[in-house]
Design a protein around this motif. Structure first.
Motif, mmCIF file in Angstrom:
data_model
loop_
_atom_site.group_PDB
_atom_site.id
_atom_site.type_symbol
_atom_site.label_atom_id
_atom_site.label_comp_id
_atom_site.label_asym_id
_atom_site.label_seq_id
_atom_site.Cartn_x
_atom_site.Cartn_y
_atom_site.Cartn_z
ATOM 1 N N MET A 174 0.841 -1.203 0.000
ATOM 2 C CA MET A 174 0.000 0.000 0.000
ATOM 3 C C MET A 174 0.875 1.252 0.000
ATOM 4 S SD MET A 174 -3.127 -0.909 -0.274
ATOM 5 C CE MET A 174 -4.188 0.393 0.283
ATOM 6 N N GLY A 175 1.991 1.199 0.712
ATOM 7 C CA GLY A 175 2.935 2.310 0.678
ATOM 8 C C GLY A 175 3.525 2.513 -0.705
ATOM 9 N N LEU A 176 3.782 1.405 -1.422
ATOM 10 C CA LEU A 176 4.283 1.513 -2.794
ATOM 11 C C LEU A 176 3.276 2.200 -3.705
ATOM 12 C CD1 LEU A 176 6.144 -1.754 -3.820
ATOM 13 C CD2 LEU A 176 7.057 0.523 -3.494
ATOM 14 N N VAL A 200 8.427 9.847 -0.832
ATOM 15 C CA VAL A 200 9.004 8.789 0.012
ATOM 16 C C VAL A 200 8.498 8.905 1.450
ATOM 17 C CG1 VAL A 200 11.167 7.904 0.981
ATOM 18 C CG2 VAL A 200 11.033 8.477 -1.449
ATOM 19 N N GLU A 201 8.416 10.126 1.960
ATOM 20 C CA GLU A 201 7.893 10.312 3.319
ATOM 21 C C GLU A 201 6.436 9.879 3.420
ATOM 22 O OE1 GLU A 201 8.733 14.418 4.088
ATOM 23 O OE2 GLU A 201 10.874 14.053 4.391
ATOM 24 N N LEU A 202 5.629 10.215 2.415
ATOM 25 C CA LEU A 202 4.231 9.779 2.411
ATOM 26 C C LEU A 202 4.124 8.261 2.324
ATOM 27 C CD1 LEU A 202 2.505 12.451 0.149
ATOM 28 C CD2 LEU A 202 2.221 12.126 2.612
ATOM 29 N N MET A 203 5.060 7.638 1.597
ATOM 30 C CA MET A 203 5.062 6.180 1.520
ATOM 31 C C MET A 203 5.303 5.563 2.893
ATOM 32 S SD MET A 203 7.930 3.707 0.094
ATOM 33 C CE MET A 203 7.816 1.955 0.388
ATOM 34 N N LEU A 204 6.286 6.095 3.615
ATOM 35 C CA LEU A 204 6.598 5.559 4.946
ATOM 36 C C LEU A 204 5.440 5.765 5.923
ATOM 37 C CD1 LEU A 204 10.342 6.644 5.198
ATOM 38 C CD2 LEU A 204 9.427 4.373 4.683
ATOM 39 N N ILE A 205 4.811 6.934 5.865
ATOM 40 C CA ILE A 205 3.654 7.201 6.730
ATOM 41 C C ILE A 205 2.511 6.256 6.372
ATOM 42 C CG2 ILE A 205 1.869 8.919 7.273
ATOM 43 C CD1 ILE A 205 4.119 11.049 6.942
ATOM 44 N N SER A 206 2.287 6.069 5.072
ATOM 45 C CA SER A 206 1.233 5.162 4.622
ATOM 46 C C SER A 206 1.522 3.729 5.051
ATOM 47 C CB SER A 206 1.106 5.245 3.101
ATOM 48 O OG SER A 206 0.198 4.301 2.624
ATOM 49 N N TRP A 207 2.781 3.309 4.940
ATOM 50 C CA TRP A 207 3.170 1.963 5.361
ATOM 51 C C TRP A 207 2.809 1.752 6.835
ATOM 52 C CZ3 TRP A 207 8.870 -0.102 4.735
ATOM 53 C CH2 TRP A 207 8.906 -1.455 5.022
ATOM 54 N N LEU A 208 3.146 2.700 7.669
ATOM 55 C CA LEU A 208 2.844 2.586 9.094
ATOM 56 C C LEU A 208 1.334 2.578 9.345
ATOM 57 C CD1 LEU A 208 3.827 2.555 12.044
ATOM 58 C CD2 LEU A 208 3.786 5.052 11.958
ATOM 59 N N ILE A 232 -0.959 -0.640 10.880
ATOM 60 C CA ILE A 232 -1.834 -0.592 12.056
ATOM 61 C C ILE A 232 -3.234 -1.072 11.695
ATOM 62 C CG2 ILE A 232 -2.949 0.996 13.683
ATOM 63 C CD1 ILE A 232 -0.304 2.645 13.576
ATOM 64 N N TYR A 233 -3.755 -0.583 10.573
ATOM 65 C CA TYR A 233 -5.110 -0.977 10.161
ATOM 66 C C TYR A 233 -5.205 -2.472 9.872
ATOM 67 C CZ TYR A 233 -9.287 -1.443 7.330
ATOM 68 O OH TYR A 233 -10.486 -1.858 6.823
ATOM 69 N N PHE A 234 -4.243 -3.013 9.119
ATOM 70 C CA PHE A 234 -4.282 -4.436 8.781
ATOM 71 C C PHE A 234 -4.080 -5.313 10.023
ATOM 72 C CE2 PHE A 234 -2.818 -3.467 4.196
ATOM 73 C CZ PHE A 234 -4.125 -3.238 3.809
ATOM 74 N N ASN A 235 -3.257 -4.855 10.967
ATOM 75 C CA ASN A 235 -3.083 -5.610 12.202
ATOM 76 C C ASN A 235 -4.389 -5.667 12.982
ATOM 77 O OD1 ASN A 235 -1.640 -7.041 14.231
ATOM 78 N ND2 ASN A 235 -1.539 -5.156 15.405
#
Length: 195
Positions: free
Chosen positions: A65-67, A97-105, A109-112
């Motif tokens: 999703m971050g990608l 890249v920063e938005l990707m990292l924020i999205s990854w995090l 959390i949501y998927f967990n």
């Protein structure tokens, strides 16, 4: 040899030649696909889904999703600021890249939470649906951006929107992988029971 033949021939890219980024990206995709398929394999073989297996799937899906965010950001950045070698694109690339990292995090959390509060089958369905919808949405952004950029007469444009398309197509294939696995496993079970 494969990496050097796949590098686009654009002005000034020799200064930026970092093939290790390409290979790390490819290794990340392969590892993410392996981690994402661990839960469907455990479910198909009627095993208990271990927390370690679940976390690998959550991190892989949230990475993808971050990608998607990165691919959309690169595509929009190239339309607004020019090609990858333009100085104005550097800030847009950093923001992507920063938005990707924020999205990854955020997606991790949501998927967990999806895995904690629902059965693994429903959680996997939710992960696949999010990835499928996200990849289609990202491709709806990246494809028009690539068409717009390809109409420009610069020598070195199109690379970032091409990466955006690669991200969208990779995640689309990533999302449909478990469905193909389940379909093949069911056909194999039916053929075994008929024999």
């Amino acid at each position: 040899a494969i990496g050097s033949s796949m590098k686009p021939r654009v002005r000034g890219l020799d200064e930026l030649s970092q093939e290790w980024v390409f290979w790390m990206f490819l290794a990340g995709l392969v590892f993410a696909k392996f981690a994402f398929l661990r839960v469907p394999v455990a479910l198909a073989s009627r095993q208990v889904v271990q927390p370690r297996t679940r976390w690998g799937t959550v991190l892989a899906a949230s990475f993808m999703m971050g990608l998607l965010v990165l691919g959309a950001g690169l595509s929009v950045n190239e339309v607004l600021n020019g090609g990858i070698l333009d100085r104005e694109s550097a800030l847009g690339l950093q923001i992507s890249v920063e938005l990707m990292l924020i999205s990854w995090l955020g997606w991790a959390i949501y998927f967990n939470l999806a895995f904690q509060f629902s059965p693994p089958e429903k959680a996997m369905h939710r992960l696949r649906a999010c990835l499928l919808f996200g990849s289609i949405l990202e491709l709806l952004i990246a494809l028009p951006m690539h068409v717009i950029v390809s109409q420009r007469d610069y020598i070195y444009v199109g690379g970032m929107t091409f990466l955006g398309l690669i991200c969208g197509i990779s995640v689309l294939l990533f999302a449909i992988g478990p469905a193909i696995y389940f379909h093949c496993a069911e056909r194999w079970k039916r053929s075994r029971s008929e024999a």
